[in-house]
Enzyme design. Structure first.
Site, mmCIF file in Angstrom:
data_model
loop_
_atom_site.group_PDB
_atom_site.id
_atom_site.type_symbol
_atom_site.label_atom_id
_atom_site.label_comp_id
_atom_site.label_asym_id
_atom_site.label_seq_id
_atom_site.Cartn_x
_atom_site.Cartn_y
_atom_site.Cartn_z
ATOM 1 N N GLY A 65 40.167 25.374 38.696
ATOM 2 C CA GLY A 65 41.551 24.909 38.669
ATOM 3 C C GLY A 65 42.111 24.976 37.266
ATOM 4 O O GLY A 65 41.361 25.027 36.292
ATOM 5 N N CYS A 92 33.302 25.857 37.879
ATOM 6 C CA CYS A 92 34.184 25.737 36.726
ATOM 7 C C CYS A 92 34.857 24.358 36.678
ATOM 8 O O CYS A 92 34.199 23.379 36.366
ATOM 9 C CB CYS A 92 35.188 26.872 36.695
ATOM 10 S SG CYS A 92 35.821 27.139 35.043
ATOM 11 N N TYR A 93 36.149 24.244 37.038
ATOM 12 C CA TYR A 93 36.764 22.915 37.078
ATOM 13 C C TYR A 93 35.918 21.989 37.951
ATOM 14 O O TYR A 93 35.743 20.812 37.644
ATOM 15 C CB TYR A 93 38.181 23.003 37.646
ATOM 16 C CG TYR A 93 38.943 21.688 37.606
ATOM 17 C CD1 TYR A 93 39.806 21.399 36.553
ATOM 18 C CD2 TYR A 93 38.801 20.728 38.615
ATOM 19 C CE1 TYR A 93 40.503 20.202 36.506
ATOM 20 C CE2 TYR A 93 39.490 19.519 38.575
ATOM 21 C CZ TYR A 93 40.348 19.260 37.522
ATOM 22 O OH TYR A 93 41.032 18.077 37.472
ATOM 23 N N HIS A 184 32.401 31.923 37.739
ATOM 24 C CA HIS A 184 32.995 32.103 39.078
ATOM 25 C C HIS A 184 32.172 33.075 39.924
ATOM 26 O O HIS A 184 32.274 34.287 39.737
ATOM 27 C CB HIS A 184 34.424 32.642 38.945
ATOM 28 C CG HIS A 184 35.384 31.627 38.421
ATOM 29 N ND1 HIS A 184 36.081 30.774 39.234
ATOM 30 C CD2 HIS A 184 35.735 31.309 37.160
ATOM 31 C CE1 HIS A 184 36.838 29.974 38.510
ATOM 32 N NE2 HIS A 184 36.651 30.278 37.240
ATOM 33 N N GLU A 186 32.689 33.735 43.014
ATOM 34 C CA GLU A 186 33.498 34.265 44.122
ATOM 35 C C GLU A 186 34.242 35.557 43.777
ATOM 36 O O GLU A 186 34.746 36.231 44.673
ATOM 37 C CB GLU A 186 34.488 33.186 44.605
ATOM 38 C CG GLU A 186 35.643 32.841 43.656
ATOM 39 C CD GLU A 186 35.279 31.812 42.573
ATOM 40 O OE1 GLU A 186 34.100 31.718 42.203
ATOM 41 O OE2 GLU A 186 36.197 31.132 42.080
ATOM 42 N N SER A 239 56.024 43.187 67.177
ATOM 43 C CA SER A 239 56.734 44.097 66.282
ATOM 44 C C SER A 239 56.099 45.480 66.241
ATOM 45 O O SER A 239 56.641 46.394 65.643
ATOM 46 C CB SER A 239 56.689 43.518 64.876
ATOM 47 O OG SER A 239 55.329 43.484 64.440
ATOM 48 N N VAL A 242 49.937 44.911 63.357
ATOM 49 C CA VAL A 242 48.590 44.511 63.758
ATOM 50 C C VAL A 242 48.559 43.058 64.252
ATOM 51 O O VAL A 242 48.031 42.769 65.326
ATOM 52 C CB VAL A 242 47.603 44.630 62.562
ATOM 53 C CG1 VAL A 242 46.186 44.346 63.006
ATOM 54 C CG2 VAL A 242 47.714 45.995 61.917
ATOM 55 N N ASP A 243 49.125 42.151 63.465
ATOM 56 C CA ASP A 243 48.979 40.729 63.785
ATOM 57 C C ASP A 243 49.591 40.376 65.132
ATOM 58 O O ASP A 243 48.955 39.732 65.970
ATOM 59 C CB ASP A 243 49.624 39.855 62.700
ATOM 60 C CG ASP A 243 49.104 40.194 61.323
ATOM 61 O OD1 ASP A 243 48.045 40.846 61.239
ATOM 62 O OD2 ASP A 243 49.764 39.830 60.331
ATOM 63 N N SER A 244 50.838 40.794 65.351
ATOM 64 C CA SER A 244 51.481 40.393 66.603
ATOM 65 C C SER A 244 50.813 41.091 67.789
ATOM 66 O O SER A 244 50.724 40.520 68.877
ATOM 67 C CB SER A 244 52.993 40.641 66.574
ATOM 68 O OG SER A 244 53.288 42.008 66.506
ATOM 69 N N LYS A 396 43.120 38.845 57.213
ATOM 70 C CA LYS A 396 43.603 40.113 57.785
ATOM 71 C C LYS A 396 42.475 41.007 58.318
ATOM 72 O O LYS A 396 42.575 41.547 59.412
ATOM 73 C CB LYS A 396 44.391 40.877 56.713
ATOM 74 C CG LYS A 396 45.104 42.101 57.236
ATOM 75 C CD LYS A 396 46.451 41.710 57.773
ATOM 76 C CE LYS A 396 47.267 42.890 58.233
ATOM 77 N NZ LYS A 396 48.616 42.441 58.639
HETATM 78 N N1 GLN Z 1 40.947 24.319 33.257
HETATM 79 C C1 GLN Z 1 39.518 24.239 33.096
HETATM 80 C C2 GLN Z 1 39.060 24.910 31.802
HETATM 81 O O1 GLN Z 1 39.827 25.537 31.126
HETATM 82 C C3 GLN Z 1 38.854 24.893 34.303
HETATM 83 C C4 GLN Z 1 39.107 26.372 34.409
HETATM 84 C C5 GLN Z 1 38.634 26.975 35.708
HETATM 85 O O2 GLN Z 1 38.342 26.278 36.683
HETATM 86 N N2 GLN Z 1 38.617 28.300 35.772
HETATM 87 O O3 GLN Z 1 37.913 24.808 31.448
#
Ligand code: GLN
Length: 540
Positions: A65, A92-93, A184, A186, A239, A242-244, A396
């Site tokens: 975040g 992270c956050y 991260h 992800e 329409s 794909v979705d509809s 999707k």
């Molecule tokens: N804002 C927090 C930081 O700067 C977390 C960043 C993040 O979650 N990517 O460390």
């Protein structure tokens, strides 16, 4: 219809990992990656109270975040989640939130930001790496984006990974299943990140890998049947997208002829679009379809309208008027013993749901999206129609997968998105019947040539637009003064950012030649190379 299949929502049926979103731009990717691992996952805002959650997750992930946990207004998780007794992974956050929960002095602003790639070393303890790093190389490339850092190890935690700059790149609680990582997993920039998420969700949370489209389909059909009951009728706008189409096919499977699809021809659809939709829905899928021809009304209403938002508004409003008129006819014309039309089908997808519930950080939304099925407020609120959204849990590519399972052909399943206001927003300025005709023909040539070249599935969205300012040309030794066609083709994974597709020059040359030769009224063709941002995908 009696069914032994439970009629609960997916999070009550499948082992589910809950992601609590602290507003990172990557939060939804956590959910994506888990689903790729066949683990069902949902995302909720970080403000979710445990007491309001009607289901129990197998594990919880706190996302990244933009805030700093020590800020006055920083968001914090309901502390009850720490007591739930299921494994927690902070990213992270999320890591900083776990540390901050232990003691408010554990997180400080770092002297340098770590942004970009880093090498993470898993710590060995008694010769073993922590379970979170099981099967991973001792040193792996990860992606980082943070300015804050842990000032010390929270009490009862141990270090499980480091980088050259971060002594606390990964931490784990001594006795509880609580983990934090500063990087991260992800994002694709962390190549082995999915394995780490698998270690957490399968290895540590013991979530079963049971999320399959086949099961979802059976499950969702049973849920629709029990929601709608034995008699009620359902209406939905289609329409040709794909979705509809997938939503409609699913409804047909669930309740047969009690589902009524309505296609409003707004006069700004692609070449032969109506005939193709009719063929697919009625012929191929056996869906109950009504086509309302609004070409006249739409095109006369668009006369003199040049401003893009005004075009969108007019088309959206008129669309509801026509749809409502059709809806009334369907109810009157229905068989005597048929129940009332009580439901409105909407092809909402999970990204729309995420967008509407996601915890808003300082970065605001850039653009709102138009969805042909997405205009029912007046109908749902005004006429008491209830919304049914069978795709609201799906991304999707999952919708495409479901489409295949429902027997929809490859070509339709892989179709590029097409905007609700259609060609009207691909004609810059005023929309006239002549311009619609020209844009349509040019688009048809461009898309057919992309298909013939085998490039269609590599491109996310492609179309031809018309610039009504004219250019001078020479044809058959005569001076002409005609329209300019703008070709656009982009590659993107999420439609939030995009790059122009790098066609070989010869291909563009051939497209240009064919359009100028075959479409009356055009003497120039240009290719739009703008990325998004700063461009958008559509021109208006
Ligand atoms: N804002 C927090 C930081 O700067 C977390 C960043 C993040 O979650 N990517 O460390």
């Amino acid at each position: 219809m009696a069914s032994t299949v439970p009629v609960e929502e997916p999070h009550k049926v499948f082992d589910t990992i809950l992601t609590l979103d602290f507003g990172s731009q990557y939060s939804h990717l956590i959910t994506r990656r888990l689903r790729e691992l066949q683990i069902y996952s949902e995302m909720l805002p970080c403000t979710q109270k445990l007491a309001d959650l009607s289901w129990k997750p197998k594990g919880i992930i706190f996302s990244g975040g933009p805030y700093s946990v020590y800020d006055k207004d920083a968001p914090h998780v309901d502390p009850a989640f720490f007591e739930l007794g299921v494994p927690i992974l902070g990213i992270c956050y999320g890591l900083q939130e776990i540390a901050w929960h232990e003691s408010k002095t554990n997180v400080i602003a770092g002297s340098e930001r770590e942004y970009g790639h880093a090498g993470v070393k898993a710590q060995r303890c008694g010769g073993q790496v922590d379970r979170l790093f099981d099967g991973l190389e001792d040193e792996m490339t990860v992606w980082m984006s943070h300015g804050d850092r842990l000032s010390q190890l929270p009490e009862s935690f141990r270090v499980i990974a480091t980088t050259s700059n971060s002594p606390y790149a990964g931490i784990a609680h001594e006795t509880k299943n609580m983990y934090g990582i500063q990087f991260h997993p992800e994002v694709t920039h962390t190549p082995r990140g999915t394995k780490l998420l698998e270690n957490f969700s399968v290895g540590i949370c013991k979530a079963k890998r049971e999320w399959s489209m086949e099961d979802f389909m059976v499950q969702e059909i049973a849920r629709i049947r029990s929601l709608v009951g034995e008699k009620d009728q359902v209406l939905g706008a289609v329409s040709g997208g794909v979705d509809s189409t997938v939503a409609a096919a699913l409804m047909k499977e669930a309740i047969g002829d009690r589902f009524h699809a309505v296609l409003v021809d707004n006069g700004v659809m692609r070449l032969n679009e109506c005939a193709i939709v009719k063929e697919t829905l009625e012929g191929h899928l056996g869906i109950n379809l009504t086509v309302a021809n609004g070409t006249e009304q739409f095109l006369s209403g668009l006369k003199g309208v040049t401003e893009p938002e005004a075009k969108r508004k007019f088309i959206g409003g008129k669309f509801i008027d026509m749809f409502e008129a059709e809806a009334e006819k369907i109810e009157v014309g229905a068989a005597k013993d048929a129940g009332k039309v009580k439901w409105f089908l909407q092809g909402t997808l999970y990204p729309d749901v995420i967008e509407s519930i996601s915890f808003k950080g300082p970065s605001a939304t850039i653009k709102t999206h138009h969805n042909v099925g997405g205009l029912p407020k007046r109908m749902t609120e005004g006429q008491g129609l209830k919304l049914i959204e069978p795709l609201r849990e799906l991304f999707k590519d999952e919708v495409r997968d479901l489409g295949r399972k429902l027997g929809i052909n490859h070509e339709l399943v892989m179709r590029h998105p097409f905007p609700g206001p259609g060609i009207a927003i691909r004609i810059l300025g005023e929309v006239t019947p002549e311009r619609v005709e020209i844009a349509r023909k040019a688009d048809h040539i461009f898309i057919s040539m992309i298909r013939e070249a085998g490039l269609y599935d590599q491109i996310s969205q492609a179309f031809a637009a018309l610039d009504p300012s004219k250019a001078v040309g020479v044809m058959g030794d005569k001076r002409v003064y005609q329209y300019i066609i703008i070709l656009r083709a982009v590659q993107t994974t999420d439609f939030m950012t995009a790059k122009a597709f790098p066609f070989p020059f010869d291909f563009l040359d051939q497209v240009s030649t064919r359009i100028v030769n075959e479409v009356d009224g055009v003497c120039r063709v240009v290719y739009d190379c703008t990325s998004k941002p700063p461009g958008t995908i559509e021109l208006e």
